[in-house]
Write a protein that holds these residues in place. Structure first.
Motif, PDB file in Angstrom:
ATOM      1  N   ASP A  98       6.284  -2.830  -1.968  1.00  0.00           N
ATOM      2  CA  ASP A  98       7.189  -1.729  -2.321  1.00  0.00           C
ATOM      3  C   ASP A  98       7.829  -1.972  -3.681  1.00  0.00           C
ATOM      4  O   ASP A  98       7.962  -1.062  -4.494  1.00  0.00           O
ATOM      5  CB  ASP A  98       8.278  -1.568  -1.250  1.00  0.00           C
ATOM      6  N   GLN A  99       8.185  -3.230  -3.911  1.00  0.00           N
ATOM      7  CA  GLN A  99       8.786  -3.590  -5.193  1.00  0.00           C
ATOM      8  C   GLN A  99       7.785  -3.374  -6.334  1.00  0.00           C
ATOM      9  O   GLN A  99       8.122  -2.762  -7.345  1.00  0.00           O
ATOM     10  CB  GLN A  99       9.174  -5.059  -5.118  1.00  0.00           C
ATOM     11  N   ALA A 100       6.549  -3.852  -6.138  1.00  0.00           N
ATOM     12  CA  ALA A 100       5.524  -3.701  -7.178  1.00  0.00           C
ATOM     13  C   ALA A 100       5.214  -2.225  -7.414  1.00  0.00           C
ATOM     14  O   ALA A 100       4.916  -1.815  -8.541  1.00  0.00           O
ATOM     15  CB  ALA A 100       4.256  -4.463  -6.773  1.00  0.00           C
ATOM     16  N   ALA A 101       5.294  -1.425  -6.337  1.00  0.00           N
ATOM     17  CA  ALA A 101       4.920  -0.010  -6.421  1.00  0.00           C
ATOM     18  C   ALA A 101       5.862   0.784  -7.325  1.00  0.00           C
ATOM     19  O   ALA A 101       5.517   1.864  -7.794  1.00  0.00           O
ATOM     20  CB  ALA A 101       4.886   0.601  -5.027  1.00  0.00           C
ATOM     21  N   ARG A 102       7.045   0.242  -7.601  1.00  0.00           N
ATOM     22  CA  ARG A 102       7.990   0.963  -8.470  1.00  0.00           C
ATOM     23  C   ARG A 102       7.457   1.088  -9.886  1.00  0.00           C
ATOM     24  O   ARG A 102       7.774   2.052 -10.577  1.00  0.00           O
ATOM     25  CB  ARG A 102       9.339   0.240  -8.490  1.00  0.00           C
ATOM     26  N   SER A 103       6.656   0.100 -10.319  1.00  0.00           N
ATOM     27  CA  SER A 103       6.169   0.181 -11.701  1.00  0.00           C
ATOM     28  C   SER A 103       4.646   0.164 -11.795  1.00  0.00           C
ATOM     29  O   SER A 103       4.096   0.411 -12.864  1.00  0.00           O
ATOM     30  CB  SER A 103       6.741  -0.978 -12.522  1.00  0.00           C
ATOM     31  N   ASP A 104       3.942  -0.119 -10.685  1.00  0.00           N
ATOM     32  CA  ASP A 104       2.492  -0.266 -10.758  1.00  0.00           C
ATOM     33  C   ASP A 104       1.802   0.795  -9.891  1.00  0.00           C
ATOM     34  O   ASP A 104       1.948   0.797  -8.674  1.00  0.00           O
ATOM     35  CB  ASP A 104       2.118  -1.683 -10.278  1.00  0.00           C
ATOM     36  N   PRO A 105       1.046   1.700 -10.525  1.00  0.00           N
ATOM     37  CA  PRO A 105       0.387   2.769  -9.747  1.00  0.00           C
ATOM     38  C   PRO A 105      -0.630   2.252  -8.729  1.00  0.00           C
ATOM     39  O   PRO A 105      -0.847   2.893  -7.691  1.00  0.00           O
ATOM     40  CB  PRO A 105      -0.293   3.636 -10.812  1.00  0.00           C
ATOM     41  N   VAL A 106      -1.240   1.107  -9.006  1.00  0.00           N
ATOM     42  CA  VAL A 106      -2.211   0.548  -8.045  1.00  0.00           C
ATOM     43  C   VAL A 106      -1.482   0.153  -6.760  1.00  0.00           C
ATOM     44  O   VAL A 106      -1.924   0.454  -5.640  1.00  0.00           O
ATOM     45  CB  VAL A 106      -2.955  -0.659  -8.656  1.00  0.00           C
ATOM     46  N   ALA A 107      -0.334  -0.502  -6.924  1.00  0.00           N
ATOM     47  CA  ALA A 107       0.477  -0.877  -5.764  1.00  0.00           C
ATOM     48  C   ALA A 107       0.979   0.369  -5.043  1.00  0.00           C
ATOM     49  O   ALA A 107       0.998   0.425  -3.800  1.00  0.00           O
ATOM     50  CB  ALA A 107       1.648  -1.748  -6.208  1.00  0.00           C
ATOM     51  N   ALA A 108       1.359   1.386  -5.811  1.00  0.00           N
ATOM     52  CA  ALA A 108       1.870   2.624  -5.205  1.00  0.00           C
ATOM     53  C   ALA A 108       0.782   3.295  -4.360  1.00  0.00           C
ATOM     54  O   ALA A 108       1.052   3.793  -3.256  1.00  0.00           O
ATOM     55  CB  ALA A 108       2.376   3.572  -6.284  1.00  0.00           C
ATOM     56  N   ALA A 109      -0.450   3.276  -4.861  1.00  0.00           N
ATOM     57  CA  ALA A 109      -1.554   3.896  -4.110  1.00  0.00           C
ATOM     58  C   ALA A 109      -1.767   3.155  -2.784  1.00  0.00           C
ATOM     59  O   ALA A 109      -2.013   3.774  -1.741  1.00  0.00           O
ATOM     60  CB  ALA A 109      -2.822   3.876  -4.959  1.00  0.00           C
ATOM     61  N   GLN A 110      -1.668   1.830  -2.823  1.00  0.00           N
ATOM     62  CA  GLN A 110      -1.835   1.046  -1.584  1.00  0.00           C
ATOM     63  C   GLN A 110      -0.708   1.358  -0.603  1.00  0.00           C
ATOM     64  O   GLN A 110      -0.932   1.525   0.593  1.00  0.00           O
ATOM     65  CB  GLN A 110      -1.873  -0.441  -1.895  1.00  0.00           C
ATOM     66  N   ARG A 111       0.508   1.435  -1.129  1.00  0.00           N
ATOM     67  CA  ARG A 111       1.657   1.756  -0.278  1.00  0.00           C
ATOM     68  C   ARG A 111       1.467   3.128   0.372  1.00  0.00           C
ATOM     69  O   ARG A 111       1.746   3.319   1.557  1.00  0.00           O
ATOM     70  CB  ARG A 111       2.937   1.729  -1.119  1.00  0.00           C
ATOM     71  N   ASN A 112       0.950   4.103  -0.393  1.00  0.00           N
ATOM     72  CA  ASN A 112       0.747   5.442   0.158  1.00  0.00           C
ATOM     73  C   ASN A 112      -0.306   5.445   1.257  1.00  0.00           C
ATOM     74  O   ASN A 112      -0.168   6.153   2.255  1.00  0.00           O
ATOM     75  CB  ASN A 112       0.372   6.424  -0.950  1.00  0.00           C
ATOM     76  N   LEU A 113      -1.356   4.654   1.082  1.00  0.00           N
ATOM     77  CA  LEU A 113      -2.381   4.573   2.127  1.00  0.00           C
ATOM     78  C   LEU A 113      -1.799   3.950   3.399  1.00  0.00           C
ATOM     79  O   LEU A 113      -2.084   4.400   4.512  1.00  0.00           O
ATOM     80  CB  LEU A 113      -3.563   3.727   1.653  1.00  0.00           C
ATOM     81  N   LEU A 114      -0.964   2.931   3.214  1.00  0.00           N
ATOM     82  CA  LEU A 114      -0.344   2.272   4.377  1.00  0.00           C
ATOM     83  C   LEU A 114       0.600   3.225   5.103  1.00  0.00           C
ATOM     84  O   LEU A 114       0.720   3.177   6.329  1.00  0.00           O
ATOM     85  CB  LEU A 114       0.420   1.018   3.937  1.00  0.00           C
ATOM     86  N   ALA A 115       1.253   4.094   4.326  1.00  0.00           N
ATOM     87  CA  ALA A 115       2.216   5.030   4.933  1.00  0.00           C
ATOM     88  C   ALA A 115       1.531   5.980   5.914  1.00  0.00           C
ATOM     89  O   ALA A 115       2.158   6.493   6.840  1.00  0.00           O
ATOM     90  CB  ALA A 115       2.935   5.813   3.841  1.00  0.00           C
ATOM     91  N   GLU A 116       0.231   6.190   5.715  1.00  0.00           N
ATOM     92  CA  GLU A 116      -0.518   7.086   6.607  1.00  0.00           C
ATOM     93  C   GLU A 116      -0.948   6.385   7.894  1.00  0.00           C
ATOM     94  O   GLU A 116      -1.461   7.018   8.812  1.00  0.00           O
ATOM     95  CB  GLU A 116      -1.777   7.602   5.898  1.00  0.00           C
ATOM     96  N   MET A 117      -0.798   5.058   7.942  1.00  0.00           N
ATOM     97  CA  MET A 117      -1.244   4.303   9.121  1.00  0.00           C
ATOM     98  C   MET A 117      -0.068   4.116  10.070  1.00  0.00           C
ATOM     99  O   MET A 117       1.063   3.956   9.634  1.00  0.00           O
ATOM    100  CB  MET A 117      -1.761   2.921   8.713  1.00  0.00           C
ATOM    101  N   ASP A 118      -0.373   4.114  11.346  1.00  0.00           N
ATOM    102  CA  ASP A 118       0.665   3.883  12.347  1.00  0.00           C
ATOM    103  C   ASP A 118       0.619   2.386  12.691  1.00  0.00           C
ATOM    104  O   ASP A 118      -0.238   1.961  13.465  1.00  0.00           O
ATOM    105  CB  ASP A 118       0.334   4.748  13.571  1.00  0.00           C
ATOM    106  N   LEU A 119       1.536   1.600  12.095  1.00  0.00           N
ATOM    107  CA  LEU A 119       1.431   0.141  12.200  1.00  0.00           C
ATOM    108  C   LEU A 119       2.658  -0.478  12.859  1.00  0.00           C
ATOM    109  O   LEU A 119       3.776   0.017  12.699  1.00  0.00           O
ATOM    110  CB  LEU A 119       1.266  -0.475  10.807  1.00  0.00           C
ATOM    111  N   THR A 120       2.451  -1.584  13.544  1.00  0.00           N
ATOM    112  CA  THR A 120       3.564  -2.375  14.072  1.00  0.00           C
ATOM    113  C   THR A 120       4.222  -3.121  12.906  1.00  0.00           C
ATOM    114  O   THR A 120       3.699  -3.106  11.793  1.00  0.00           O
ATOM    115  CB  THR A 120       3.066  -3.424  15.088  1.00  0.00           C
ATOM    116  N   VAL A 121       5.317  -3.819  13.185  1.00  0.00           N
ATOM    117  CA  VAL A 121       5.984  -4.577  12.109  1.00  0.00           C
ATOM    118  C   VAL A 121       5.096  -5.699  11.577  1.00  0.00           C
ATOM    119  O   VAL A 121       5.357  -6.236  10.502  1.00  0.00           O
ATOM    120  CB  VAL A 121       7.334  -5.185  12.581  1.00  0.00           C
ATOM    121  N   ASP A 122       4.048  -6.042  12.316  1.00  0.00           N
ATOM    122  CA  ASP A 122       3.118  -7.070  11.856  1.00  0.00           C
ATOM    123  C   ASP A 122       1.876  -6.490  11.180  1.00  0.00           C
ATOM    124  O   ASP A 122       0.922  -7.221  10.905  1.00  0.00           O
ATOM    125  CB  ASP A 122       2.666  -7.950  13.028  1.00  0.00           C
TER     126      ASP A 122
END
Ligand SMILES: O=C(O)CCC(=O)C(=O)O
Ligand SMILES: [Fe+2]
Length: 326
Positions: A98-122
């Motif tokens: 999340d921190q990297a995603a503030r300035s790096d679009p590659v990290a932001a894209a990964q964060r967005n893909l993860l947001a679509e997944m229904d994941l446990t805290v692990d």
């Protein structure tokens, strides 16, 4: 010698002057040179010119991150999640991403893909997946839409710059060798490339197979172009103490003809469909290679076929040492 320190250490490394290269790198790292810290991290991670030291690699990596090195930040996220050189922590890795995603679009894209997944805290899947039984001997299951189109694209993209002519273990020499059995290109997404999206997908594959994530070999992407194929074979290995008991194949794309997966002895032909996965058992009840699990990827006629394969071992192993150790 060049005055650019990066060129200087690269030249020394290329000339096998390792001690001098390390001296330059360490001196540069002390002055806060991020590329030097990142390079040192890579050297200790790979362990080719210096003995592998994963905790030390992490230390240099964190230094590079603190100075603001973008690639170091992404690598640090991956290694935090899979526990390389320190304890594995999905929540910490998520926070770093999340921190990297503030300035790096590659990290932001990964964060967005993860947001679509229904994941446990692990980072494991919440939802159970339903399967269809395709065969009993060997046991073959199909999971429809295991990966979303965006997830398939991410896996293929991750592999693209790593694709090389596929190698298989030569039964005589025991070494990797190009072999006419498999004529595709292959890319191994090892622990340093296991970003959080790949990690979550590896957890998903573990969940559908009822195995631990650490039992899986690195996710391997195969790309077959017209005429390329994977001839009849067993996924099991001749001499091993940690057999490949299961295989999961995820089909990553549509838009090609040919390329069906065929289990000749089970009389089964599987037409790939993007996002669908098959899971099959390679061993019999007593753990021996099951001859009925023989299968092939037929030649592609038109277009390109992309798959991701995870060969799953009987027991968990350290990905930096490999499944054959211990
Ligand atoms: O390409 C296919 O359909 C089969 C691939 C395969 O056999 C494997 O990855 O082990
Ligand atoms: Fe196979």
């Amino acid at each position: 010698m060049s005055t650019d320190p990066k060129q200087e250490w690269d030249a020394l490394l290329a000339a096998n002057r390792t001690a001098e290269a390390l001296a330059v790198l360490e001196q540069q790292a002390r002055t806060g040179n991020a590329p030097a810290c990142f390079r040192l991290a890579g050297l200790y991670l790979i362990g080719a010119v210096v003995p592998r030291d994963l905790p030390l690699a992490r230390e240099f990596l964190r230094r590079a991150v603190r100075i603001g090195h973008v690639d170091a930040a992404l690598l640090d996220v991956a290694l935090t999640a899979n526990g390389t050189g320190g304890p594995a922590s999905w929540p910490t890795a998520r926070a770093l991403l999340d921190q990297a995603a503030r300035s790096d679009p590659v990290a932001a894209a990964q964060r967005n893909l993860l947001a679509e997944m229904d994941l446990t805290v692990d980072g494991r899947p919440v939802r159970r997946r339903l399967s269809m039984a395709l065969a009993k001997t060997p046991r073959i299951l199909r999971f429809e839409r295991l990966f979303t189109p965006a997830e398939c694209a991410h896996v293929a993209r991750t592999a693209t710059d790593l694709l090389e002519p596929a190698m298989i273990v030569d039964p005589v020499t025991g070494r990797d060798a190009v072999n006419p059995i498999r004529t595709s290109d292959a890319a191994v997404i090892g622990p340093a490339r296991e970003d959080l999206v790949i990690r979550a997908l590896n957890h998903r594959i573990a969940a559908i197979s009822g195995t631990e994530t650490d039992q899986g070999e690195a996710l391997t992407v195969l790309r077959y172009r017209p005429g390329q194929q994977y001839r009849q074979h067993l996924d099991t290995i001749g001499q091993t103490r940690n057999q490949r008991v299961l295989t999961v194949i995820v089909y990553l794309n549509d838009g090609f003809t040919g390329g069906e997966t065929v289990f000749a002895k089970a009389g089964l032909t599987i037409r790939p469909r993007a996002g669908d996965a098959i899971l099959f058992a390679n061993t019999t009840a007593n753990g021996m290679p099951d001859p009925t699990a023989q299968h092939a990827g037929l030649p592609v006629a038109q277009g390109a076929k992309w798959i991701a394969t995870r060969w799953i071992r009987a027991r968990a192993f350290d990905p930096w040492i490999g499944p054959e150790a211990a």
